[in-house]
Scaffold this motif. Structure first.
Motif, PDB file in Angstrom:
ATOM      1  N   PRO A  28       0.795  -1.236   0.000  1.00 22.11           N
ATOM      2  CA  PRO A  28       0.000   0.000   0.000  1.00 22.11           C
ATOM      3  C   PRO A  28       0.827   1.285   0.000  1.00 22.11           C
ATOM      4  O   PRO A  28       0.360   2.312  -0.478  1.00 22.11           O
ATOM      5  N   ASP A  29       2.059   1.227   0.529  1.00 17.25           N
ATOM      6  CA  ASP A  29       2.873   2.446   0.537  1.00 17.25           C
ATOM      7  C   ASP A  29       3.942   2.427  -0.557  1.00 17.25           C
ATOM      8  O   ASP A  29       5.009   3.034  -0.420  1.00 17.25           O
ATOM      9  N   ALA A  30       3.620   1.759  -1.659  1.00 21.65           N
ATOM     10  CA  ALA A  30       4.570   1.689  -2.777  1.00 21.65           C
ATOM     11  C   ALA A  30       4.983   3.089  -3.214  1.00 21.65           C
ATOM     12  O   ALA A  30       4.192   4.042  -3.132  1.00 21.65           O
ATOM     13  N   LEU A  31       6.226   3.197  -3.671  1.00 18.59           N
ATOM     14  CA  LEU A  31       6.714   4.471  -4.229  1.00 18.59           C
ATOM     15  C   LEU A  31       6.523   4.402  -5.745  1.00 18.59           C
ATOM     16  O   LEU A  31       7.166   3.605  -6.437  1.00 18.59           O
ATOM     17  N   LEU A  32       5.603   5.234  -6.235  1.00 19.97           N
ATOM     18  CA  LEU A  32       5.266   5.244  -7.655  1.00 19.97           C
ATOM     19  C   LEU A  32       6.008   6.392  -8.330  1.00 19.97           C
ATOM     20  O   LEU A  32       5.851   7.555  -7.933  1.00 19.97           O
ATOM     21  N   GLY A  33       6.788   6.088  -9.322  1.00 20.38           N
ATOM     22  CA  GLY A  33       7.470   7.124 -10.091  1.00 20.38           C
ATOM     23  C   GLY A  33       6.559   7.542 -11.229  1.00 20.38           C
ATOM     24  O   GLY A  33       6.095   6.697 -12.003  1.00 20.38           O
ATOM     25  N   VAL A  34       6.270   8.827 -11.320  1.00 20.10           N
ATOM     26  CA  VAL A  34       5.283   9.266 -12.313  1.00 20.10           C
ATOM     27  C   VAL A  34       5.905  10.221 -13.328  1.00 20.10           C
ATOM     28  O   VAL A  34       6.866  10.931 -13.038  1.00 20.10           O
ATOM     29  N   ALA A  35       5.316  10.228 -14.508  1.00 24.19           N
ATOM     30  CA  ALA A  35       5.823  11.044 -15.609  1.00 24.19           C
ATOM     31  C   ALA A  35       4.775  12.076 -15.997  1.00 24.19           C
ATOM     32  O   ALA A  35       3.590  11.914 -15.704  1.00 24.19           O
ATOM     33  N   ALA A  61      -0.038   5.542  -0.864  1.00 21.54           N
ATOM     34  CA  ALA A  61       0.992   5.526  -1.913  1.00 21.54           C
ATOM     35  C   ALA A  61       1.893   6.746  -1.785  1.00 21.54           C
ATOM     36  O   ALA A  61       1.473   7.795  -1.290  1.00 21.54           O
ATOM     37  N   ARG A  62       3.120   6.584  -2.215  1.00 19.85           N
ATOM     38  CA  ARG A  62       4.058   7.707  -2.265  1.00 19.85           C
ATOM     39  C   ARG A  62       4.392   7.956  -3.736  1.00 19.85           C
ATOM     40  O   ARG A  62       4.406   7.020  -4.536  1.00 19.85           O
ATOM     41  N   ILE A  63       4.624   9.219  -4.047  1.00 17.51           N
ATOM     42  CA  ILE A  63       4.790   9.614  -5.450  1.00 17.51           C
ATOM     43  C   ILE A  63       6.156  10.283  -5.640  1.00 17.51           C
ATOM     44  O   ILE A  63       6.512  11.197  -4.892  1.00 17.51           O
ATOM     45  N   ALA A  64       6.890   9.840  -6.650  1.00 14.36           N
ATOM     46  CA  ALA A  64       8.198  10.447  -6.961  1.00 14.36           C
ATOM     47  C   ALA A  64       8.175  11.011  -8.377  1.00 14.36           C
ATOM     48  O   ALA A  64       7.689  10.380  -9.315  1.00 14.36           O
ATOM     49  N   GLN A  65       8.732  12.199  -8.478  1.00 16.24           N
ATOM     50  CA  GLN A  65       8.742  12.937  -9.742  1.00 16.24           C
ATOM     51  C   GLN A  65       9.937  12.484 -10.603  1.00 16.24           C
ATOM     52  O   GLN A  65      11.004  12.180 -10.069  1.00 16.24           O
ATOM     53  N   LEU A  92      -6.020  11.144  -6.943  1.00 19.96           N
ATOM     54  CA  LEU A  92      -5.824   9.905  -6.179  1.00 19.96           C
ATOM     55  C   LEU A  92      -6.000  10.126  -4.680  1.00 19.96           C
ATOM     56  O   LEU A  92      -5.920   9.179  -3.901  1.00 19.96           O
ATOM     57  N   GLY A  93      -6.202  11.362  -4.275  1.00 21.03           N
ATOM     58  CA  GLY A  93      -6.394  11.651  -2.852  1.00 21.03           C
ATOM     59  C   GLY A  93      -5.107  11.513  -2.058  1.00 21.03           C
ATOM     60  O   GLY A  93      -5.122  11.074  -0.907  1.00 21.03           O
ATOM     61  N   ILE A  94      -3.980  11.882  -2.671  1.00 23.61           N
ATOM     62  CA  ILE A  94      -2.684  11.775  -1.990  1.00 23.61           C
ATOM     63  C   ILE A  94      -2.195  13.184  -1.662  1.00 23.61           C
ATOM     64  O   ILE A  94      -2.218  14.076  -2.517  1.00 23.61           O
ATOM     65  N   GLY A  95      -1.757  13.388  -0.426  1.00 25.31           N
ATOM     66  CA  GLY A  95      -1.301  14.715  -0.003  1.00 25.31           C
ATOM     67  C   GLY A  95       0.139  14.978  -0.436  1.00 25.31           C
ATOM     68  O   GLY A  95       0.892  14.047  -0.735  1.00 25.31           O
ATOM     69  N   MET A  96       0.514  16.257  -0.436  1.00 22.59           N
ATOM     70  CA  MET A  96       1.871  16.635  -0.858  1.00 22.59           C
ATOM     71  C   MET A  96       2.942  16.066   0.081  1.00 22.59           C
ATOM     72  O   MET A  96       4.118  15.979  -0.296  1.00 22.59           O
ATOM     73  N   SER A  97       2.566  15.684   1.302  1.00 30.94           N
ATOM     74  CA  SER A  97       3.573  15.127   2.218  1.00 30.94           C
ATOM     75  C   SER A  97       4.098  13.779   1.709  1.00 30.94           C
ATOM     76  O   SER A  97       5.163  13.333   2.128  1.00 30.94           O
ATOM     77  N   ALA A  98       3.342  13.152   0.792  1.00 29.56           N
ATOM     78  CA  ALA A  98       3.781  11.863   0.237  1.00 29.56           C
ATOM     79  C   ALA A  98       4.462  12.033  -1.114  1.00 29.56           C
ATOM     80  O   ALA A  98       4.676  11.067  -1.838  1.00 29.56           O
ATOM     81  N   PHE A  99       4.777  13.290  -1.444  1.00 29.18           N
ATOM     82  CA  PHE A  99       5.353  13.589  -2.761  1.00 29.18           C
ATOM     83  C   PHE A  99       6.820  13.943  -2.629  1.00 29.18           C
ATOM     84  O   PHE A  99       7.213  14.672  -1.720  1.00 29.18           O
TER      85      PHE A  99
END
Ligand SMILES: N[C@@H]1[C@@H](O)[C@H](O)[C@@H](COP(=O)(O)O)O[C@@H]1O
Length: 261
Positions: A28-35, A61-65, A92-99
């Motif tokens: 559930p806390d996977a780090l997703l790299g997004v484009a 989820a965590r998001i990486a740029q 996706l309802g993800i806050g900036m703290s996970a970015f």
């Protein structure tokens, strides 16, 4: 490298969103790299639809740029941070703290790049990295002849990329920054799963060079051939110059159902 030929962009988006959903169900806390760019939008729409219906919970989820313009204030609507907030985090309802992303406004750009690479490693590495592809074969903003071992660093855009991206700046090329920060190719290759989506005939040459050409810095995306788990999803237009298209279709059609991409 696995090549999956889908009927259209929507089908590609659905296929990849389902792979992301499966990852999030496992981790559930996977780090997703997004484009960024237009191509991944169907992925984000399909994943957001799954979140809305409760098919997957992305709240942890965590998001990486992947990359960022240098010099655009973070709040500029076309900074990639703003774009990702709009197109990925909010739906996706993800806050900036996970970015996490590189600081395109840092006074010391090189230090910001090194800090970002360190932060990615500290976070445990990217689980699934989404990629688009430029018409010249670039991934992230690694333009042709980028070192295949490169780390996150500053790059100068080619005129073609600035022309391609001017559509996000009211068609005014003078507003497109010359400089960017991008995860390096070596950095990108550290993600556990690379998923590249390419749609439309305009990407057909770049896709053919990526998949069937030699591994060569002149086509940065060809570095995916070095990765143990790389998936290239293409629609019919982007697949139109693949000599092995029938082989790819046959292989995917006969893949065990449980295997996913
Ligand atoms: N930095 C981004 C890339 O990550 C993206 O893959 C490329 C293609 O964009 P599009 O998908 O809009 O064709 O554009 C930009 O250069």
């Amino acid at each position: 490298m696995e090549v999956v030929i889908v009927p259209d962009a929507k089908a590609g988006g659905e296929l990849i969103a389902e792979a992301m959903a499966q990852l999030l169900r496992r981790k559930p806390d996977a780090l997703l790299g997004v484009a960024t760019g237009s191509t991944p939008l169907p992925i984000y729409e399909a994943l957001a639809a799954k979140v809305r219906t409760g098919a997957v919970d992305a709240s942890r989820a965590r998001i990486a740029q992947l990359d960022e313009y240098v010099g655009l204030p973070a709040e500029h609507p076309e900074s990639y941070r703003s774009v990702l907030r709009r197109e990925v985090l909010e739906p996706l309802g993800i806050g900036m703290s996970a970015f996490m992303g590189p600081d395109g406004t840092a006074a010391d750009v090189q230090a910001a790049c090194e800090a970002y690479d360190a932060a990615l490693a500290e976070a445990g590495g990217v689980d699934l990295q989404l990629l688009g592809i430029g018409t010249d074969g670039h991934i992230g903003f690694n333009e042709p002849c980028s070192s295949l071992a490169s780390r996150t660093r500053i790059k100068t855009l080619t005129e073609q990329t600035r022309v391609d991206n001017a559509r996000f700046f009211d068609g005014d090329i003078s507003q497109v920054p010359h400089h960017v920060i991008t995860q390096g190719i070596g950095t990108i290759l550290e993600a556990r799963h690379l998923v590249l989506l390419a749609t439309g005939e305009g990407k057909a040459d770049a896709v053919a060079a990526t998949v069937e050409g030699p591994v060569a810095a002149v086509c940065p995306a060809s570095a995916l051939q070095l990765h143990p788990h790389a998936t290239v999803v293409v629609d019919e237009g982007a697949a139109s110059k693949l000599k092995l298209a029938d082989y790819f279709r046959h292989t995917y059609a006969n893949k065990p159902d449980w295997q996913g991409i």
